[in-house]
Design an enzyme around this catalytic site. Structure first.
Site, PDB file in Angstrom:
ATOM      1  N   LYS A   4     -24.250  60.866  50.133  1.00  0.00           N
ATOM      2  CA  LYS A   4     -24.627  62.274  49.999  1.00  0.00           C
ATOM      3  C   LYS A   4     -23.455  63.112  50.515  1.00  0.00           C
ATOM      4  O   LYS A   4     -23.490  63.623  51.631  1.00  0.00           O
ATOM      5  CB  LYS A   4     -25.877  62.601  50.822  1.00  0.00           C
ATOM      6  CG  LYS A   4     -27.161  62.022  50.305  1.00  0.00           C
ATOM      7  CD  LYS A   4     -28.329  62.519  51.157  1.00  0.00           C
ATOM      8  CE  LYS A   4     -29.646  61.974  50.692  1.00  0.00           C
ATOM      9  NZ  LYS A   4     -30.762  62.446  51.545  1.00  0.00           N
ATOM     10  N   LYS A   7     -31.682  48.951  60.324  1.00  0.00           N
ATOM     11  CA  LYS A   7     -32.393  48.005  59.504  1.00  0.00           C
ATOM     12  C   LYS A   7     -32.171  48.292  58.031  1.00  0.00           C
ATOM     13  O   LYS A   7     -32.382  47.434  57.184  1.00  0.00           O
ATOM     14  CB  LYS A   7     -33.905  48.084  59.786  1.00  0.00           C
ATOM     15  CG  LYS A   7     -34.302  47.783  61.181  1.00  0.00           C
ATOM     16  CD  LYS A   7     -35.805  47.967  61.371  1.00  0.00           C
ATOM     17  CE  LYS A   7     -36.200  47.861  62.816  1.00  0.00           C
ATOM     18  NZ  LYS A   7     -37.597  48.253  63.050  1.00  0.00           N
ATOM     19  N   ASP A  46     -24.567  60.044  54.961  1.00  0.00           N
ATOM     20  CA  ASP A  46     -24.798  61.475  54.786  1.00  0.00           C
ATOM     21  C   ASP A  46     -23.908  62.276  55.723  1.00  0.00           C
ATOM     22  O   ASP A  46     -22.812  62.632  55.345  1.00  0.00           O
ATOM     23  CB  ASP A  46     -26.283  61.856  54.833  1.00  0.00           C
ATOM     24  CG  ASP A  46     -27.026  61.332  56.048  1.00  0.00           C
ATOM     25  OD1 ASP A  46     -26.413  61.083  57.098  1.00  0.00           O
ATOM     26  OD2 ASP A  46     -28.244  61.177  55.949  1.00  0.00           O
ATOM     27  N   ARG A  78     -39.490  50.491  52.797  1.00  0.00           N
ATOM     28  CA  ARG A  78     -38.286  49.663  52.698  1.00  0.00           C
ATOM     29  C   ARG A  78     -38.404  48.603  51.596  1.00  0.00           C
ATOM     30  O   ARG A  78     -37.414  48.198  51.015  1.00  0.00           O
ATOM     31  CB  ARG A  78     -38.007  48.938  54.021  1.00  0.00           C
ATOM     32  CG  ARG A  78     -37.570  49.825  55.155  1.00  0.00           C
ATOM     33  CD  ARG A  78     -37.156  48.955  56.347  1.00  0.00           C
ATOM     34  NE  ARG A  78     -37.070  49.707  57.586  1.00  0.00           N
ATOM     35  CZ  ARG A  78     -36.023  50.428  57.961  1.00  0.00           C
ATOM     36  NH1 ARG A  78     -34.976  50.525  57.173  1.00  0.00           N
ATOM     37  NH2 ARG A  78     -36.031  51.057  59.115  1.00  0.00           N
ATOM     38  N   ASP A  82     -26.675  51.563  54.249  1.00  0.00           N
ATOM     39  CA  ASP A  82     -27.566  51.928  53.153  1.00  0.00           C
ATOM     40  C   ASP A  82     -27.245  53.310  52.599  1.00  0.00           C
ATOM     41  O   ASP A  82     -27.194  53.510  51.394  1.00  0.00           O
ATOM     42  CB  ASP A  82     -29.041  51.841  53.573  1.00  0.00           C
ATOM     43  CG  ASP A  82     -29.381  52.660  54.815  1.00  0.00           C
ATOM     44  OD1 ASP A  82     -28.484  53.252  55.452  1.00  0.00           O
ATOM     45  OD2 ASP A  82     -30.576  52.705  55.179  1.00  0.00           O
TER      46      ASP A  82
END
Length: 179
Positions: A130, A42, A102, A164, A99
């Protein structure tokens, strides 16, 4: 919600400017090509909605839902497809919209999954990266911002389905997610 934020890392304006810059780059790089944007649910929804409006070439969209976090703050390391693509992607240029990148496990898995389904090319755009957390060799084609190894929320990113809807990216206070 605001009381749970330690500090604002990226302002609404910084994000908006960067999304427009990425949209222009994608429009230039994929001019004259068929493109399918694939949002990873999401967390990518807010970013993808703004990004697709910043892209000036024709495109189609689809979504996937994957899970590796559950309701915690650490990845389980196991990627599970919860919702697969509805579009046939054979021969298509795919741009996966994420989004945050990592560990790289999810995007590595998804890239292989899409190539196995016959995609022509799978590019990755991530709002946040990241790189120091990477455990798999995955590199985004388009990156918004490199961010420190802190727990960030807002602009689609959540902790336990909250935050969010913040219009900025903020660092969550550790007291919120630590026992």
């Amino acid at each position: 919600m605001l009381n749970d934020i330690e500090r604002v890392l990226l302002s609404e304006q910084q994000i908006s400017d960067k999304v427009k810059e990425i949209g222009a780059a994608i429009s230039k790089d994929f001019a004259g090509q068929d493109v399918l944007l694939v949002g990873i649910l999401k967390g990518s929804v807010v970013f993808m909605a703004d990004l697709m409006r910043a892209i000036t070439i024709p495109l189609a969209i689809d979504f996937m839902a994957v899970s590796s976090y559950g309701k915690g703050s650490k990845s389980s390391g196991v990627v599970k497809i919860v919702k697969d693509l509805q579009e046939d992607i054979e021969g298509k240029n795919i741009i996966v919209v994420e989004d945050i990148l990592d560990s790289g496990r999810t995007l590595s898995y998804l890239r292989k999954h899409m190539m196995a389904k016959g995609a022509n090319k799978v590019s990755i755009v991530t709002l946040l990266d990241k790189p120091e957390r990477r455990v798999v060799d995955v590199f985004p084609d388009y990156t918004g911002f490199n961010v420190p190894d802190e727990f960030v929320v807002g602009y689609g990113l959540d902790y336990s389905e909250k935050y969010r809807n913040l219009p900025f990216i903020g660092v969550l206070k550790p007291s919120v997610y630590q026992d």
